[in-house]
Design a protein around this motif. Structure first.
Motif, PDB file in Angstrom:
ATOM      1  N   THR A 111      28.689 -53.365   5.202  1.00  0.00           N
ATOM      2  CA  THR A 111      29.001 -54.321   6.191  1.00  0.00           C
ATOM      3  C   THR A 111      30.034 -54.165   7.109  1.00  0.00           C
ATOM      4  N   SER A 112      29.572 -54.392   8.535  1.00  0.00           N
ATOM      5  CA  SER A 112      30.415 -54.323   9.798  1.00  0.00           C
ATOM      6  C   SER A 112      30.968 -55.732   9.833  1.00  0.00           C
ATOM      7  N   VAL A 113      31.646 -55.808  10.979  1.00  0.00           N
ATOM      8  CA  VAL A 113      32.107 -57.194  11.410  1.00  0.00           C
ATOM      9  C   VAL A 113      30.819 -58.017  11.934  1.00  0.00           C
ATOM     10  N   ALA A 116      28.438 -58.899   9.134  1.00  0.00           N
ATOM     11  CA  ALA A 116      29.030 -60.077   8.378  1.00  0.00           C
ATOM     12  C   ALA A 116      28.838 -61.411   9.028  1.00  0.00           C
ATOM     13  N   LEU A 117      29.067 -61.377  10.404  1.00  0.00           N
ATOM     14  CA  LEU A 117      28.624 -62.685  11.075  1.00  0.00           C
ATOM     15  C   LEU A 117      27.342 -62.889  11.354  1.00  0.00           C
ATOM     16  N   ALA A 123      25.633 -59.550   3.841  1.00  0.00           N
ATOM     17  CA  ALA A 123      26.967 -59.203   3.494  1.00  0.00           C
ATOM     18  C   ALA A 123      27.294 -59.911   1.966  1.00  0.00           C
TER      19      ALA A 123
END
Ligand SMILES: Nc1ncnc2c1ncn2[C@@H]1O[C@H](COP(=O)(O)OP(=O)(O)O)[C@@H](O)[C@H]1O
Ligand SMILES: [Mg+2]
Lengths: 263, 392
Positions: A111-113, A116-117, A123
């Motif tokens: 999961t990256s930023v 995740a958003l 995530a």
């Protein structure tokens, strides 16, 4: 001959005038346990710091599965499957026991930023899966750690801290685990459990090797396939503990010149 | 070993729901009292009530555990009652435009504090430049609106991109320097930005930028009052709902990042950088990411602020603003979303409500802050452990 999992070639580092590790050569095969012994201040922990990239070697090379990893940053070496514990255990004190283990899975998760958003469910699923696996790892090491998994790691007694550090190392799915004095702060029963755990983990993970710095001579006599002795940063002996302990230069390193002369 | 209350589920959903509703209504009432209070003794009395509540929670942690457990058990109720309260709050404030103004500013500061929380709270990176990224967002939007006639909605993403780029730049030194130096770098960055805004001609110098046009949505200008089902709300209510929507976005972002491996990695860095590195975490990169996320949200807050007051100047974005935002995070509770918001409201309202102390106002605010920190050393609402799966 099979390729060694870890090879050190002429590895060395100096701190100012002090040569902490001096021209160490060493091969660790897969599915193998080697113990590192030697007096305090001999350079054993520094050797670990060189292998894991916390210190950059002044000379020599570190090879993992034949691949040169000398000078890589610690997080990349960890991602290649080298897990470790620290001599004075370094847990994430204010986080839960479970979170401590899950953080060990960092390099295996994705999961990256942005994801995740934007895809929170994915995530969350990834994290829930990690939580499940981390619970299983904890349970396999200690039912009590598992029961207390939502409590902060900082409140654990010494022996449990060691166990938790090992759980966190296992979470990385490592090929090589470096343990720095794992039995310190453990009583005889804890130490026996520790040896059983290490043997079981070895059985369950073919190819996994351990490099263990240890002072507890009972463990050193029983557990490893072989032993290396470090003194003043140099490797002074390697072999079976039963043989190595009889070597005069090893006894000298441990007892000092005088004691040997008196004997 | 006693079971912690977070593990014991309330016997039935009913009492949990009741506790949740009571807590939320009480909180809303307390805020309302603070907003409407005109006399200093009333303000002090309300602060006293709050202080007593927190002291009680500190002495009897079971009470806190029961409340937290209730919110966990009745999440749905908590969410919907909360939404109902915040949506109808402008009706409660009615024509008190000063109170409404304070709430809007507090909402924007809540967003800023949540933005900073990604660094200070989650990862323990001291950043004294949130005020600067806030200003970069505000100025970018204002300039685009004034010179290119862009609508607020178009400037929002533009400002966020510009500020995020600055955030990355600001984060780069964290690859090399230690935290104490990094703090100095952020202080310098904040001062440089403030000086530039003050001295450049195209930012309007010390006079700032005036005449930022009011936004509109589907033909409804934000200068117009809101009329709905016989209820008439002052024009400010438009910005109340806009700021509220932004705070909703910030809360959602905070929750999603916290409940992912990103939040875990930040927490690991906070607890022990060296150990975090050894678990495969690219510490420098995660620090830079925290700066970028902070800047992104701060720019949104800056944009809405600029369009709300329609006039901005360098003095809105000083070092003191950054320090205030840091205090909000620390007082409210590091890495606790709700706590950070409470901190933001408290530190926005206090200086306004204690105006009677005029020159000694900030001193008095500091005394209140210190008293609260003595009562609750880890912040008003400290971080709680994550829970997963069925236990969440
Ligand atoms: N970062 C450092 N800076 C200076 N000296 C160090 C550093 N790390 C270790 N040393 C020194 O190197 C020697 C070996 O230390 P260490 O590897 O910790 O020994 P041990 O075999 O007991 O684990 C000691 O003399 C220690 O003081
Ligand atoms: Mg050592």
């Amino acid at each position: 001959m099979t390729q060694p999992l870890l090879s050190l070639r002429g590895l060395g580092i100096r701190f100012g005038g002090l040569v902490a590790v001096d021209d160490v050569d060493f091969d660790l095969p897969p599915s193998h346990i080697t113990c590192i012994i030697g007096p305090n201040g001999a350079g054993k922990s520094t050797l670990f710091n060189l292998i894991t990239g916390i210190y950059k070697p002044g000379s020599g090379r570190v090879l993992l599965d034949g691949q040169d990893i000398t000078g890589l940053p610690p997080h990349q070496i960890a991602a290649k499957g080298v897990a470790r514990t620290f001599q004075s255990s370094r847990l994430f004190e204010d986080l839960s026991i479970l979170d401590n283990v899950m953080i060990g899975m960092h390099s295996r998760t994705k999961t990256s930023v942005l994801s995740a958003l934007l895809t929170p469910r994915r995530a969350r699923r990834e994290l829930d899966a990690c939580a499940e696996e981390a619970s299983a790892i904890l349970r396999s090491l200690s039912e009590e750690l598992y029961m207390r998994r939502y409590e902060p790691a900082g409140i654990l007694p010494q022996a449990d801290r060691r166990r938790l550090e090992i759980a966190r190392a296992l979470a990385l799915h490592p090929r090589l685990i470096l343990l720095d004095e794992p039995s310190s702060g453990m009583d005889d029963r804890d130490t026996a459990d520790l040896m059983n755990d290490i043997r079981r983990v070895m059985r369950e993970n073919p190819g996994l090797s351990f490099l263990i710095i240890e002072h507890d001579m009972r463990l050193v006599a029983e557990l490893p396939d072989d032993v290396i002795v470090i003194d003043y940063g140099k490797k002074i002996a390697q072999g079976q503990f039963a043989d190595v302990r009889l070597l005069p230069r090893v006894q000298q390193a441990y007892l000092g010149q005088k004691a040997v002369e008196h004997a | 070993m006693a079971m912690t209350a977070t593990h014991t589920h309330a016997p039935a959903a009913f009492p949990s729901a009741l506790i949740v509703i009571a807590a939320e209504v009480l909180g809303a009432a307390l805020l309302w009292g603070l907003l409407e209070a005109n006399s200093t003794p009333v303000v002090l009395a309300l602060l006293g009530v709050m202080g007593a509540g927190f002291a009680l929670m500190q002495i009897r942690p079971q009470i806190e555990d029961i409340i937290v457990g209730a919110f966990r058990a009745a999440r749905g109720v908590a969410l919907w009652v909360g939404i109902l309260i915040v949506l109808t709050y402008p009706i409660l404030l009615g024509a008190n435009t000063y109170a409404m103004h304070l709430v809007i500013v507090a909402l924007l500061y809540s967003v800023l504090a949540l933005a900073l929380n990604f660094q200070l709270g989650s990862a323990n990176i001291p950043n004294f430049a949130t005020g600067a990224t806030y200003g970069i967002g505000a100025y970018t939007s204002a300039l685009l609106a004034i010179h290119f006639g862009l609508s607020m909605w178009a400037t929002l993403p533009a400002a966020a991109l510009v500020a995020t780029a600055f955030g990355f730049l600001l984060g780069i030194p964290s690859m090399r320097t230690r935290d104490s130096y990094l703090a100095l770098v952020t202080i310098a960055f904040g001062i440089v930005i403030h000086q530039m805004l003050n001295n450049l001609s195209w930012t309007g110098g010390p006079n700032g930028l005036v005449g930022i046009p009011a936004p509109s949505l589907f033909g409804h200008s934000f200068m117009q009052p809101i009329q709905f089902a016989g209820i008439r709300l002052p024009p400010q209510a438009n910005f109340y709902y806009l700021a509220l929507a932004l705070l909703g976005l910030a809360i959602l972002s905070a929750k999603r990042l916290h409940e992912s491996r990103i939040g875990l990695a930040w927490n690991a860095i906070r607890a022990d950088e060296l150990a975090a590195r050894s678990q495969g975490i690219n510490v420098a990169w995660y620090k830079i990411l925290a700066f970028a996320v902070d800047a992104f949200l701060a720019a949104f807050a800056g944009t809405i602020y600029a369009f709300y007051v329609s006039y901005i100047s360098p003095d809105n974005f000083t070092f003191l603003v950054s320090v205030t935002i840091m205090t909000m995070v620390i007082v409210g509770g590091m890495d606790n979303t709700f706590g950070v918001i409470v901190g933001a409201f408290l530190l926005t309202l206090l200086p306004e409500k204690l105006r009677i102390f005029s020159d000694y106002r900030l001193l008095f605010v500091s005394v209140v802050v210190i008293l609260f920190l003595i009562l609750r050393p880890k912040g008003l609402f400290p971080q709680r452990q994550r829970h997963y799966g069925a236990h969440k």
